[in-house]
Design an enzyme around this catalytic site. Structure first.
Site, mmCIF file in Angstrom:
data_model
loop_
_atom_site.group_PDB
_atom_site.id
_atom_site.type_symbol
_atom_site.label_atom_id
_atom_site.label_comp_id
_atom_site.label_asym_id
_atom_site.label_seq_id
_atom_site.Cartn_x
_atom_site.Cartn_y
_atom_site.Cartn_z
ATOM 1 N N ARG A 47 -16.522 6.784 -7.531
ATOM 2 C CA ARG A 47 -16.392 7.172 -6.108
ATOM 3 C C ARG A 47 -17.320 8.331 -5.751
ATOM 4 O O ARG A 47 -16.923 9.249 -5.030
ATOM 5 C CB ARG A 47 -14.941 7.542 -5.771
ATOM 6 C CG ARG A 47 -13.975 6.415 -6.037
ATOM 7 C CD ARG A 47 -13.166 6.052 -4.826
ATOM 8 N NE ARG A 47 -12.285 4.965 -5.205
ATOM 9 C CZ ARG A 47 -10.983 4.944 -4.984
ATOM 10 N NH1 ARG A 47 -10.426 5.916 -4.320
ATOM 11 N NH2 ARG A 47 -10.274 3.915 -5.365
ATOM 12 N N ARG A 51 -15.243 9.885 0.676
ATOM 13 C CA ARG A 51 -14.769 10.779 1.735
ATOM 14 C C ARG A 51 -14.988 12.266 1.492
ATOM 15 O O ARG A 51 -14.910 13.053 2.422
ATOM 16 C CB ARG A 51 -13.273 10.520 1.990
ATOM 17 C CG ARG A 51 -13.045 9.240 2.769
ATOM 18 C CD ARG A 51 -11.586 8.918 2.862
ATOM 19 N NE ARG A 51 -11.062 8.612 1.534
ATOM 20 C CZ ARG A 51 -9.768 8.363 1.285
ATOM 21 N NH1 ARG A 51 -8.893 8.413 2.262
ATOM 22 N NH2 ARG A 51 -9.371 8.082 0.065
ATOM 23 N N ARG A 60 -18.587 7.010 8.717
ATOM 24 C CA ARG A 60 -17.373 6.190 8.750
ATOM 25 C C ARG A 60 -16.615 6.335 10.067
ATOM 26 O O ARG A 60 -15.827 5.464 10.434
ATOM 27 C CB ARG A 60 -16.448 6.570 7.578
ATOM 28 C CG ARG A 60 -16.651 5.763 6.345
ATOM 29 C CD ARG A 60 -15.937 4.407 6.409
ATOM 30 N NE ARG A 60 -14.526 4.494 6.028
ATOM 31 C CZ ARG A 60 -13.517 4.212 6.808
ATOM 32 N NH1 ARG A 60 -13.737 3.845 8.045
ATOM 33 N NH2 ARG A 60 -12.276 4.282 6.382
ATOM 34 N N ASP A 98 -15.686 -2.498 -2.420
ATOM 35 C CA ASP A 98 -14.340 -2.240 -2.929
ATOM 36 C C ASP A 98 -13.901 -3.412 -3.791
ATOM 37 O O ASP A 98 -14.412 -4.529 -3.632
ATOM 38 C CB ASP A 98 -13.342 -2.033 -1.781
ATOM 39 C CG ASP A 98 -12.073 -1.362 -2.309
ATOM 40 O OD1 ASP A 98 -12.117 -0.152 -2.558
ATOM 41 O OD2 ASP A 98 -11.063 -2.056 -2.506
ATOM 42 N N TYR A 176 -2.508 -6.072 -6.971
ATOM 43 C CA TYR A 176 -2.608 -5.762 -5.529
ATOM 44 C C TYR A 176 -2.262 -6.971 -4.675
ATOM 45 O O TYR A 176 -1.650 -6.854 -3.612
ATOM 46 C CB TYR A 176 -4.005 -5.259 -5.168
ATOM 47 C CG TYR A 176 -4.266 -3.822 -5.565
ATOM 48 C CD1 TYR A 176 -3.594 -2.775 -4.940
ATOM 49 C CD2 TYR A 176 -5.168 -3.507 -6.559
ATOM 50 C CE1 TYR A 176 -3.816 -1.456 -5.305
ATOM 51 C CE2 TYR A 176 -5.402 -2.191 -6.938
ATOM 52 C CZ TYR A 176 -4.722 -1.175 -6.304
ATOM 53 O OH TYR A 176 -4.949 0.123 -6.674
#
Ligand code: 1CP
Length: 370
Positions: A47, A51, A60, A98, A176
């Site tokens: 990552r 963010r 974003r 992702d 998931y």
């Protein structure tokens, strides 16, 4: 994306596919894998585009997460942000995407819900729901946007660093798809392993069959991020056979094309599996921060290891970061080692502190390699 849009996309990128890729200037990771002489330990960060970077948050603000993944120009721009910011302190890039793009390609809707993360409004609940999955996934059609993003990014990187492609591992994706989102216990997904072992294997195989043709890049990492939820016995039965199929087939396919693409595995939390994993064809084993570097090195002597500082170390001071990096490198050694964190960056990390970490890896390892 509508068929005419897809066609336009493919046409648009055709020239990029036909053009030779710029030669690599930074081959450190490949040199480590081949056991060649290096001047510093290579490093990249899970990552590393995300963010915690103000430039990412700015971009974003106008674009939904999966729109960024699906638009090659945007995915490329975000992938390059940490490379532009940290320059030669980073030795690899990883394509912005992702792990959920694979379940999406299999016909499940997955949305990024602010504050909650990826969410499936209609998860798989019972074995009959497997019928809802697309039968034969055409990876070129449904995930072509990732291939386009990879091609564009390799051209734009201009050989500065190699580019990782990645996928979630079959068990992590299955978890998931059944839970519908992240979970504390993964109890719904794990109940399947005990109550519907045959259907679980059907689903794991379906996912595996999409992952194999999907995995491309100069380097590859497979994220079995949810493997630590499993008992060693379930790991052996429901994880190993599928990740071995993936690494064996990906190697076979790429070697037939004349490439030798290193493949890394991150079986997060599966301490007990290090020895088993070190006997597979994976070139790199990524370890989390709960594993002791020295002991892991003793267990997996011949393998390239990658990791593993606690991401929370980056909340510490420059001195604290340096001291911990010294211990980490002492434990792993400077050979057969690629530095990373033990998991991804957190959104509230200070980008300057990541710089301290990258500088410490360069300084500590280059002294030892003199
Ligand atoms: C930046 C980002 C990503 N995914 C998510 C975010 C934050 C979302 C945002 O910007 O709003 C949501 C995002 N995506 C996911 C989660 C976790 C969901 C949960 O378990 O609750 C979140 C918040 C799922 C996911 N996604 C990924 C994993 C495997 C690695 C890991 O263990 O962290 C997993 C489990 C992989 C991933 N995800 C991403 C990358 C990009 C490349 C890079 O590393 O720079 C990669 C490799 C990108």
């Amino acid at each position: 994306m509508s068929p005419p849009e897809k066609k336009a996309r493919t046409e648009k990128y055709k020239a990029l596919y036909d053009k030779d890729f710029p030669p690599l200037k930074n081959k450190l990771i490949f040199q480590v894998i081949k056991g060649e002489k290096i001047h510093k330990v290579p490093v990249w960060i899970m990552r590393q585009a995300g963010r915690y970077l103000p430039e990412y948050r700015k971009g974003r603000a106008n674009n939904e997460f999966f729109k960024v993944c699906q638009t090659p120009e945007l995915a490329c721009e975000v992938t390059l942000q940490p490379i532009d910011r940290y320059g030669d302190l980073l030795d690899a890039s990883i394509i912005f995407s992702d792990i959920m793009v694979v379940p999406q390609a299999m016909g499940l809707v997955c949305e990024m819900v602010p504050g909650k993360g990826p969410t499936f409004p209609e998860p798989i609940r019972k074995p009959e729901d497997l019928k809802r999955l697309t039968d034969k996934v055409n990876v070129d059609d449904s995930l072509g946007y990732v291939f386009d993003a990879i091609t564009l990014t390799r051209q734009k990187l201009d050989g500065r660093v190699p580019l990782f492609g990645f996928s979630g591992g079959p068990w992590t994706l299955m978890a998931y798809m059944i839970e519908g989102s992240g979970s504390k216990t993964y109890s719904k997904a794990k109940a399947w392993l005990y109550n519907h072992p045959k259907d679980s294997k059907v689903l794991l195989q379906k996912i595996t069959d999409v992952i194999i043709p999907y995995l491309v890049g100069q380097l590859i990492q497979l994220f079995e991020s949810n493997s630590g939820e499993l008992s060693p016995q379930c790991f052996t039965e429901f994880v190993m056979p599928y990740i071995i199929q993936i690494v064996d087939k990906v190697k076979e396919k790429t070697e037939a094309l004349g490439y030798n693409i290193p493949v890394s595995i991150f079986a997060r939390g599966s301490h007990y599996a290090i020895e088993e994993l070190s006997k597979t064809k994976f070139d790199i084993i990524q370890v989390d921060w709960t594993m002791d570097p020295k002991k892991t090195r003793e267990t997996a002597k011949a393998k390239v290891l990658q990791g593993n500082a606690d991401p929370s170390l980056l909340y510490g001071s420059k001195e604290t970061i340096y001291q911990n990096v010294e211990k980490m490198i002492e434990g792993f050694g400077v050979k057969k080692y690629i530095a990373n964190l033990g998991h991804g960056m957190y959104p509230d990390h200070d980008p300057e502190h990541l710089k301290y970490y990258l500088e410490a890896i360069r300084d500590v390892s280059s002294k030892k390699l003199k």
